[in-house]
Design a protein around this motif. Sequence first.
Motif, short mmCIF file in Angstrom:
data_model
loop_
_atom_site.label_atom_id
_atom_site.label_comp_id
_atom_site.label_asym_id
_atom_site.label_seq_id
_atom_site.Cartn_x
_atom_site.Cartn_y
_atom_site.Cartn_z
N UNK A 1 0.80 -1.24 0.00
CA UNK A 1 0.00 0.00 0.00
C UNK A 1 0.83 1.29 0.00
N UNK A 2 1.93 1.30 0.72
CA UNK A 2 2.72 2.54 0.78
C UNK A 2 3.40 2.90 -0.54
N UNK A 3 3.41 1.99 -1.52
CA UNK A 3 4.00 2.26 -2.83
C UNK A 3 2.95 2.55 -3.90
N UNK A 4 1.70 2.40 -3.55
CA UNK A 4 0.63 2.66 -4.52
C UNK A 4 0.58 4.15 -4.83
N UNK A 5 0.38 4.47 -6.08
CA UNK A 5 0.37 5.86 -6.51
C UNK A 5 1.74 6.39 -6.87
N UNK A 6 2.77 5.56 -6.75
CA UNK A 6 4.14 5.99 -7.05
C UNK A 6 4.53 5.77 -8.50
N UNK A 7 3.70 5.06 -9.27
CA UNK A 7 4.06 4.69 -10.64
C UNK A 7 4.74 3.33 -10.71
N UNK A 8 5.06 2.77 -9.57
CA UNK A 8 5.75 1.48 -9.54
C UNK A 8 4.86 0.34 -10.04
N UNK A 9 3.57 0.39 -9.78
CA UNK A 9 2.68 -0.65 -10.30
C UNK A 9 2.68 -0.62 -11.83
N UNK A 10 2.72 0.57 -12.42
CA UNK A 10 2.80 0.69 -13.88
C UNK A 10 4.08 0.02 -14.38
N UNK A 11 5.20 0.32 -13.74
CA UNK A 11 6.48 -0.26 -14.15
C UNK A 11 6.45 -1.78 -14.06
N UNK A 12 5.90 -2.28 -12.98
CA UNK A 12 5.81 -3.72 -12.76
C UNK A 12 4.92 -4.37 -13.82
N UNK A 13 3.77 -3.77 -14.08
CA UNK A 13 2.85 -4.34 -15.04
C UNK A 13 3.38 -4.24 -16.47
N UNK A 14 4.03 -3.13 -16.80
CA UNK A 14 4.62 -2.98 -18.13
C UNK A 14 5.70 -4.04 -18.37
N UNK A 15 6.48 -4.34 -17.35
CA UNK A 15 7.50 -5.40 -17.47
C UNK A 15 6.83 -6.76 -17.68
N UNK A 16 5.73 -7.01 -16.99
CA UNK A 16 5.01 -8.27 -17.18
C UNK A 16 4.42 -8.35 -18.59
#
Length: 173
Positions: free
Chosen positions: A105-120
């Motif tokens: 939760x503390x990383x949500x909104x940081x753009x990191x989910x986008x990076x993770x999903x784009x790599x997948x």
Amino acid sequence: MDDSTDATVRPYDHDADWPALWSLKRAFERELGSADDEKAARYEGKLTDDYRAGYREWVADCVRRDPGCVLVADDDGPVGYCFLLPADLAYIWDAAVVNELYLAPEYRGSGLADDLFEAALAHAAEQSLPLDRVVLDVDPENERAARFYERFDFEPWAELVARSVGGTKRSRR
């Protein structure tokens, strides 16, 4: 958290990352079950030592079969993951299958989910697939997740139905 992070996305290392992955997986399951007390009890109840051991071996097997199918977001240790089923399981849905995506939760909104999903998605593009598509299931009541996937041009495709394994026999009409 602001929109900047020093976190990186990299392939999962089973020996080094397992403890953190299990911690994230437990959090993922608990969030899935948080909608109501009955659901919470079901999801919590499955997080047994046997489930942990089975999940650990399954993840290791998937990574042996398709290195890179499990990615982690790393910020001095895994803080999120995306689990794409190995390429040889693409025949389940005739597609690449995103099994799970979770970010602390503390990383949500940081753009990191986008990076993770784009790599997948990039890894999925390298898989040999029966049809050129990526599928996943999302709880329709999880509006945040639905908006996230819509940004990546996902759209409803089919409706998943389920029942318990020990459910009633078919009804006669």
